[in-house]
Design a protein around this motif. Sequence first.
Motif, PDB file in Angstrom:
ATOM      1  N   ALA B  59      29.413  44.641  41.730  1.00 47.75           N
ATOM      2  CA  ALA B  59      30.375  44.823  40.649  1.00 47.75           C
ATOM      3  C   ALA B  59      30.637  46.311  40.409  1.00 47.75           C
ATOM      4  O   ALA B  59      31.779  46.734  40.200  1.00 47.75           O
ATOM      5  CB  ALA B  59      29.856  44.163  39.382  1.00 47.75           C
ATOM      6  N   TYR B  60      29.566  47.112  40.477  1.00 39.96           N
ATOM      7  CA  TYR B  60      29.723  48.562  40.344  1.00 39.96           C
ATOM      8  C   TYR B  60      30.663  49.074  41.431  1.00 39.96           C
ATOM      9  O   TYR B  60      31.519  49.932  41.182  1.00 39.96           O
ATOM     10  CB  TYR B  60      28.350  49.234  40.437  1.00 39.96           C
ATOM     11  CG  TYR B  60      28.397  50.734  40.557  1.00 39.96           C
ATOM     12  CD1 TYR B  60      28.707  51.522  39.454  1.00 39.96           C
ATOM     13  CD2 TYR B  60      28.157  51.359  41.783  1.00 39.96           C
ATOM     14  CE1 TYR B  60      28.775  52.894  39.570  1.00 39.96           C
ATOM     15  CE2 TYR B  60      28.215  52.737  41.902  1.00 39.96           C
ATOM     16  CZ  TYR B  60      28.522  53.499  40.793  1.00 39.96           C
ATOM     17  OH  TYR B  60      28.587  54.854  40.909  1.00 39.96           O
ATOM     18  N   GLY B  61      30.517  48.524  42.643  1.00 42.79           N
ATOM     19  CA  GLY B  61      31.379  48.902  43.759  1.00 42.79           C
ATOM     20  C   GLY B  61      32.851  48.686  43.442  1.00 42.79           C
ATOM     21  O   GLY B  61      33.697  49.504  43.799  1.00 42.79           O
ATOM     22  N   GLY B 135      24.667  38.778  40.293  1.00 45.72           N
ATOM     23  CA  GLY B 135      25.551  39.739  40.953  1.00 45.72           C
ATOM     24  C   GLY B 135      26.963  39.194  41.118  1.00 45.72           C
ATOM     25  O   GLY B 135      27.941  39.896  40.834  1.00 45.72           O
ATOM     26  N   PHE B 136      27.074  37.948  41.560  1.00 47.90           N
ATOM     27  CA  PHE B 136      28.409  37.408  41.786  1.00 47.90           C
ATOM     28  C   PHE B 136      29.134  37.089  40.481  1.00 47.90           C
ATOM     29  O   PHE B 136      30.357  37.160  40.429  1.00 47.90           O
ATOM     30  CB  PHE B 136      28.356  36.211  42.748  1.00 47.90           C
ATOM     31  CG  PHE B 136      28.297  36.648  44.181  1.00 47.90           C
ATOM     32  CD1 PHE B 136      29.454  36.982  44.865  1.00 47.90           C
ATOM     33  CD2 PHE B 136      27.079  36.811  44.836  1.00 47.90           C
ATOM     34  CE1 PHE B 136      29.410  37.427  46.174  1.00 47.90           C
ATOM     35  CE2 PHE B 136      27.025  37.263  46.139  1.00 47.90           C
ATOM     36  CZ  PHE B 136      28.194  37.577  46.813  1.00 47.90           C
ATOM     37  N   ALA B 137      28.380  36.763  39.422  1.00 53.91           N
ATOM     38  CA  ALA B 137      29.017  36.572  38.113  1.00 53.91           C
ATOM     39  C   ALA B 137      29.614  37.898  37.632  1.00 53.91           C
ATOM     40  O   ALA B 137      30.750  37.960  37.153  1.00 53.91           O
ATOM     41  CB  ALA B 137      27.999  36.041  37.105  1.00 53.91           C
ATOM     42  N   ARG B 142      34.444  41.809  37.167  1.00 59.73           N
ATOM     43  CA  ARG B 142      35.142  43.031  37.588  1.00 59.73           C
ATOM     44  C   ARG B 142      36.473  42.716  38.283  1.00 59.73           C
ATOM     45  O   ARG B 142      37.475  43.390  38.053  1.00 59.73           O
ATOM     46  CB  ARG B 142      34.265  43.847  38.543  1.00 59.73           C
ATOM     47  CG  ARG B 142      33.159  44.599  37.875  1.00 59.73           C
ATOM     48  CD  ARG B 142      33.669  45.731  37.016  1.00 59.73           C
ATOM     49  NE  ARG B 142      32.567  46.284  36.238  1.00 59.73           N
ATOM     50  CZ  ARG B 142      32.711  46.914  35.092  1.00 59.73           C
ATOM     51  NH1 ARG B 142      33.911  47.100  34.572  1.00 59.73           N
ATOM     52  NH2 ARG B 142      31.663  47.370  34.457  1.00 59.73           N
ATOM     53  N   PHE B 143      36.461  41.697  39.158  1.00 63.42           N
ATOM     54  CA  PHE B 143      37.708  41.324  39.829  1.00 63.42           C
ATOM     55  C   PHE B 143      38.724  40.817  38.796  1.00 63.42           C
ATOM     56  O   PHE B 143      39.912  41.119  38.874  1.00 63.42           O
ATOM     57  CB  PHE B 143      37.460  40.246  40.886  1.00 63.42           C
ATOM     58  CG  PHE B 143      36.963  40.776  42.208  1.00 63.42           C
ATOM     59  CD1 PHE B 143      37.484  41.946  42.742  1.00 63.42           C
ATOM     60  CD2 PHE B 143      35.988  40.102  42.922  1.00 63.42           C
ATOM     61  CE1 PHE B 143      37.030  42.438  43.965  1.00 63.42           C
ATOM     62  CE2 PHE B 143      35.536  40.580  44.151  1.00 63.42           C
ATOM     63  CZ  PHE B 143      36.053  41.748  44.665  1.00 63.42           C
TER      64      PHE B 143
END
Lengths: 425, 183
Positions: B59-61, B135-137, B142-143
């Motif tokens: 998400a930071y990415g 992480g995927f949540a 972010r997306f």
Amino acid sequence: MTTIALFVMLFVFMFIGTPVAVALGLSSILTILFFGTDSMASLSLKMYETSEHFTLMAIPFFVLAGAFMTTGGVARRMIRFANASVGHLHGGLAIASVMACCLFAAVSGSSPATVVAVGSIVIAGMVRAGYSQPFAAGVVCNAGTLGILIPPSIVMVVYGAATETSVGALFMAGVIPGITLGLLLMIAIYIIARIKKFPLQPKASSKELLTAGRDSIWGLALVFIILGGIYGGVFTPTEAAAVSAVYAFVVAVFIYRDIGLKQVPGVLLDASKVTIMLMFIIVNALLFAHVLTTERIPQIIAEQIIAWDMAAWQFLIVVNILLLIAGMFMEPTGIILILAPILFPIAMELGIDPVHLGIIMVVNLEIGLVTPPIGLNLFVTAGITKMTIGQVIKAASPWLILLLGFLVFVTYVPAISLWLPKLLG
Amino acid sequence: MNVRWFHRLEEGLIAFLLAAMTLVTFAQVIARYIFNYSFVWALELSIFLFAGLIFLGLAYGVRVNAHIGVDALIKILPKKIAHVVGIIACLLCLAYTVIVFYGAWIYVDKMYMIGILAQDIPIPQWVPRLVLPIGFAMLFIRFAEVLFHMLRGHRSQLLGDEAEDALKHLHDDDNSDNQQERK
């Protein structure tokens, strides 16, 4: 049918601008959901398993070592040393720039980073000394590609992990081709300088040479720690990477004192960002490779190629053309991860050495970094010189002939890559 | 809405994970070769830290535009079409995160039911694997944020620019170059 679906989805997703990682992952997942038998949970398991891959752990460590070396004045010290050793020759400043790129490549595993670190200093210097800007930019843009050929190299770690080839052997195999390409560039510059009568620089005093050499030795020791450590049996490539990250930190903060302790979290964060970007692609690329293997796609192509009675040398022409085209559009890690699972089994059937194939791929990807429309080195060279992309492409293109000639040489003379790793066993 | 503290926390965690995994691996080498002693848990711990770095960092990415892609086509499209294509790309990213999150959830749930312990560290296997769904949540959020900005017509980027990143250190180098010249 499955194969076509997989590749069509991959290309469509990629070209409409989804990140490479998502394009790889989504096309693989959808293919499995529609055509395959794997459960969703097992796909997640596959993704998690990437982090258990000990070889891949070398990536964050090498990125971190490179980040410490790039933030500091390591490049400046190496340039000073290069100028002191070869600066007085015809075309000396340009030759020294190539040498500085070789030296910096030995502490950094990335090509664009090499161009920025060395180029931002030497291009302006060459222009002040009377070289034309396109000549200076062209030299550095091409010599910077050595970043991924001279060890340590992140691209080689990725290839090693994707094909289960020894990373230590790949690193060793990159040494002689890397030095050869550097020398070829230097010789070409020397000849051009003699013909065009470039300005000569005074010879540096031996005291200057000695001081400059001693000053840059701390940075250069890194590559010896890595290669010596791996080949001396002291540690695995991943451990070597961790040691070099800690070493680079000590050199940058305590020996060179280029950065203070306060800047360390920033360097860590920068390196994390690159790691996350690379690892996200790798996590998904391994899913992609999983689909390829379950569909037996590489085997089917391999059988076809063998049925055609294609010889190894003919196959290598196909490999080179395929990689050169891919290199125009994508960055090295992505290409390795998509094409290595396909090309590798075929090459093995044809009796090509896995380490040799790795070096061929890396040299192709180096060329990909300086070929339009997508060539990272072109972009960063434009960034540091304020030239337009078009001007940089024009400046870099004459050197492409040399790189292509070198590619043919590396492809058909395996000994240049394999001699050193075989010698050291 | 003040989210700065969350950003600081996220950055701190990521930098910590990288530093910790480097030091654990380094300490392991030193211990083995100098003190001839091996920590059995070092490898497993560094793997857990690595998994944390990768999946919690995704998400930071997105926030710092790290995730690269092919933008050659988008750049030559007319603006309006590029905008629509960008929204579609964003929706695909969201679909991807939803599918992977769902799979990760089932996976972690299964590990929880089985309840086996990690090899060398006395914690259940499902605990380090929690970074997958978490992480995927976070990645989904972010997306979704990028999509939200795109729909509002703000300038928003899905793809990162590797060349731009490599050039970031340029300014410090410029200064040092000038200093050298003055000497």
